[in-house]
Enzyme design. Structure first.
Site, short mmCIF file in Angstrom:
data_model
loop_
_atom_site.label_atom_id
_atom_site.label_comp_id
_atom_site.label_asym_id
_atom_site.label_seq_id
_atom_site.Cartn_x
_atom_site.Cartn_y
_atom_site.Cartn_z
N VAL A 552 0.88 -1.34 -0.04
CA VAL A 552 -0.03 0.04 -0.24
C VAL A 552 1.02 1.15 0.02
CG1 VAL A 552 -1.77 1.16 1.25
CG2 VAL A 552 -1.65 -1.19 1.21
N ALA A 712 4.03 1.51 4.02
CA ALA A 712 3.94 0.98 5.24
C ALA A 712 3.28 -0.35 5.62
CB ALA A 712 3.29 1.89 6.17
N HIS A 713 2.62 -0.89 4.60
CA HIS A 713 1.87 -2.12 4.51
C HIS A 713 2.40 -3.07 3.40
CE1 HIS A 713 -1.44 1.14 5.84
NE2 HIS A 713 -0.49 0.81 6.84
N GLN A 714 3.24 -3.81 3.76
CA GLN A 714 3.74 -4.96 2.73
C GLN A 714 2.83 -6.11 2.92
OE1 GLN A 714 6.10 -3.72 4.93
NE2 GLN A 714 6.37 -1.83 4.10
#
EC number: 1.1.3.20
Length: 782
Positions: A552, A712-714
């Protein structure tokens, strides 16, 4: 015991000391980005501002920590280019090749080293790199800017002060946070107890030794629990403090603590074929080993331990109790984030943020706690045939984890960034809603990305890991990096192996050693950037491990601040009418001076310092896209990612909306973080000029290092599915290749989520824990 050679940090080729010429070039680079400014012609009379303008990067001592980053800490696959670039810039011919005609002098001998070029020309050279058609020059500029600015604005002196903070309106660590100091009497009591424990060990080794009188064991346990309960109430330690076992202690103490908790420890006398080439210092037996303590691993560990099984958690990162927190940006990023907070894709076009501490991302995230969107559950159920997401179990899991974290959407006072976002949306008639958070309504804190000062943010250290410790069935080993899952062949018919445990590496008295955890089941929860590498090192060959790496991502747009709840308002944006749900959301970030400076566009030292003076009055709002692009995670430090054209268009649409929201909220000046971007003084232009500006700025390309993009959202690097040909794990999150090996983190997501994923990770992991319990129950009956 295994010593990893005679390894010393800094011995490999990429870590040798820079030469004097290279350091000279590095100093010149840093001072080009942050030069000493003559303030005699500037309207500045504030002493702190004058000092800020007059202080260059080298005067603040920035080049040295930057060199340490480059030499010792960063593990980027292209880090060798930094040495090559600095070598080139330390010579006149290399400088001419890299900098071109701008490096030439009008006087003989005409050619100059980079450090000999005037500041004005050096600034022009850096700008030319940022706009170059040569990707390596763009990369050089991006790296120099990131390392220098992040370091300068986060480094502190012995008083924990930074020379720029007062000038830019930053107070440093939360002024309402006073670093906790233990009661001296309690410290004395704990130290005396530790001394008694050591005497007990000596007594065990030498039975003839007289031991001091102790009260009965029950009284000791009651006293110890009371002490830790009091310490927790005082805010000294998280509730999990009693379950933390650090392996830098004498081994007798480590073994005793583990055995008291019901974990048998043995020292292998001969090489065990199950451990292949490893020769571990010791072997710990348990029912389940969980690698990782974040939103995935923490949930599984807590559920299993509460059900009565012995659970050992291995965590690569360190443990920081509340008394250890400083809330200093630089220190927190260095110690609590993966890659020391400086993690990027191979081309440095996307910056990655991921937690690496006990509690994982839940310790340093922004509190946002969204339930899995309905259209995502429908997509995963119908398009990917994963019926879990339409089941009662999954709905129960969402309810359980939200209740456990105290998720709620109210707030007492709204932070400036969210207040501006909400105001702008109301003015434009756009939808805006409260962000659900795992913290109470009175939690007005902008420093939660650096650790939670009071435990009000309910990450796994305050919830699931607390269950683990309170059950008496679990322990957490920090600073232990899993290096391989050990598995043995089960039968020739299925071809599946059976997981028997994990080999891990740890530091003991300055020497790296290997330990082994023997278990009935193994759960990998290292996060989407680390899990694939561990599985591959463990011999798993499923081609769906490591791809895609769904992220994201967001580009930034501006205007004020760092106080208050990080994220309490958001607006959803549906770009295409045919979309069943939203694909872009507008939110607010946590940006302290270091990351703010690293992301902010640079065109000259004077302009940049002047812009930084407005730091505390600049609002940031970002567009977060549910991306379709993908990449490959070769290792946590080697990540490739390709931004899909559709993702770029979604981000542009989001950026357009952000600019309009900021203007509607009353911003004096708006702009983006594009390297060629302009700013606009909104109240000084006509409606036509405003529309033209918004259209032009939001249509600029985002790829190729032109705009800072962050993740910040893998997720999705070991995705769940119903077929081994298209997924890495089955619908119970068990790997297709190895029985008894489960994955419990965001890497199992079938696609990107589109919102902050903490609740979804925990809900899936809760369901995975139920599957693991079934396996353990079956094994108990055999």
């Amino acid at each position: 015991m295994v010593k990893i050679g005679s390894f010393e940090e800094g011995k490999n080729v990429g870590s040798r000391s820079f030469s004097a010429g290279q350091m000279e070039a590095l100093i010149a680079l840093c001072d080009t980005l942050l030069p000493s400014i003559d303030v005699s012609q500037l309207p500045v009379d504030d002493i702190s501002a004058v000092k800020f303008y007059q202080t260059s990067a080298s005067m603040a001592g920035t080049p040295n920590p930057v060199s340490v980053l480059l030499k010792e800490k960063l593990q980027h696959p292209k880090i060798y280019l930094s040495r090559l670039a600095l070598w080139a810039l330390s010579t006149w011919i290399g400088t001419f090749i890299v900098c071109g005609r701008l490096s030439l002098s009008s006087h003989f001998p005409y050619f100059q080293k980079f450090s000999q070029i005037s500041l004005q020309k050096r600034e022009q050279i850096l700008l030319s790199w940022s706009r170059s058609y040569i990707s390596l020059l763009r990369l050089l500029f991006a790296a120099a800017k990131l390392f220098t600015l992040l370091t300068f604005f986060t480094q502190v002196n012995e008083k924990e002060e930074n020379i720029s903070w007062k000038a830019i309106g930053y107070c440093g660590p939360d002024p309402n946070f006073k670093k906790q100091k233990p009661n001296p009497k309690r410290v004395e009591k704990i130290e005396n107890k530790s001394s008694s424990e050591n005497q007990e060990h000596e007594k065990r080794l030498n039975p003839n030794l007289e031991s001091p009188h102790h009260p009965c064991p029950g009284a000791l346990m009651e006293e110890e629990n009371q002490e830790h309960e009091d310490s927790s109430k005082d805010g000294l330690f998280e509730p999990i403090y009693r379950g933390i076992i650090k392996l830098n202690q004498p081994k007798k103490i480590i073994f005793d603590k583990l055995e008291k908790l019901g974990f048998p420890v043995s020292i292998p006398q001969s090489k065990n074929p199950k451990m292949k080439s490893f020769n571990p210092s010791f072997v710990i037996k348990c029912d389940a080993v969980v690698v990782g303590s974040g939103s995935g691993g923490g949930v599984v560990a807590g559920v299993l331990a509460k059900a009565g099984y012995k659970v050992l958690v291995l965590e690569k990162g360190s443990y920081f109790s509340r008394k250890d927190l400083t809330l200093l940006e630089g220190q927190a990023m260095d110690q609590m984030y993966l890659g020391h907070g400086i993690l990027a894709t191979e081309n440095m076009d996307i910056l990655m943020l991921a937690g690496s501490t006990v509690g994982g991302g839940s310790t340093i995230n922004w509190s946002a706690s969204f339930r899995t969107p309905a259209h995502i559950m429908k997509e995963w159920s119908e398009n990917y045939s994963i019926k879990l997401f339409e089941s009662k179990l999954y709905q129960e899991a969402l309810d359980v984890v939200c209740q456990k974290m105290g998720v709620q959407s109210e707030f007492g006072e709204e932070g400036f960034n969210s207040m501006i976002l909400r105001k702008g949306c109301h003015k434009l008639g756009l939808p805006v809603e409260n962000v659900p958070r795992n913290s109470p309504s009175d939690h007005y804190c902008g420093w939660c990305c650096l650790g939670c000062k009071d435990g009000k943010k309910k990450g796994t250290t305050e919830t699931w890991l607390k269950d683990l410790v309170d059950s008496g069935n679990g322990a957490i080993l920090p600073e232990c990096e899993a290096i391989q899952v050990i598995h043995k062949r089960k039968d020739k018919i299925t071809g599946r192996s059976n997981a028997v445990g994990v080999a891990f590496e740890f530091q003991h008295q300055g020497v790296k050693e290997i330990g082994f955890v023997e278990s009935e089941v193994t759960v990998i929860a290292c996060g989407a950037l680390c899990t694939p590498a561990l599985l591959k090192k463990s011999g798993l060959k499923n081609p769906n491990i490591d791809t895609p790496s769904s992220d994201v991502i967001w580009p930034e747009a501006d205007k004020k601040s760092y106080e208050g709840g990080i994220m309490t308002a958001m607006s959803k944006l549906t770009v295409s009418p045919e979309d069943s749900g939203f694909n872009t959301v507008i939110q607010t970030p946590a940006l302290h001076p270091g990351m703010f400076a690293a992301l902010f566009p640079w065109s000259s030292g004077l302009e940049f310092k002047t812009k930084m003076r407005n730091f505390s009055r600049t609002t940031h709002i970002f567009a977060l896209a549910r991306d379709k692009g993908s990449g490959i995670v070769t290792s946590p430090s080697s990540i490739s990612y390709k931004l899909d054209n559709a993702d770029e268009e979604n981000l542009k649409k989001g950026l357009e909306r952000v600019l309009r929201i900021l203007a509607a909220a009353g911003a004096e000046e708006i702009g983006t973080h594009h390297c060629h971007g302009r700013t606009l003084k909104v109240k000084e232009v006509s409606h036509e000029e405003f529309e033209k500006f918004v259209k032009e700025e939001s249509s600029r390309p985002i790829k190729n290092l032109s705009t800072p993009i962050c993740s910040a959202h893998q997720m999705g690097s070991c995705r769940m599915g119903v077929d081994s040909r298209s997924s890495a794990v089955d619908t119970k999150a068990e790997t297709w290749e190895v029985e008894g090996l489960f994955v419990a983190d965001s890497s199992v997501f079938p696609t990107a989520l589109g919102v902050n994923p903490m609740v979804t990770i925990q809900a899936i992991s809760y369901c995975t824990a139920q599957s693991v319990l079934e396996v353990l129950e079956r094994k108990k009956c055999i």
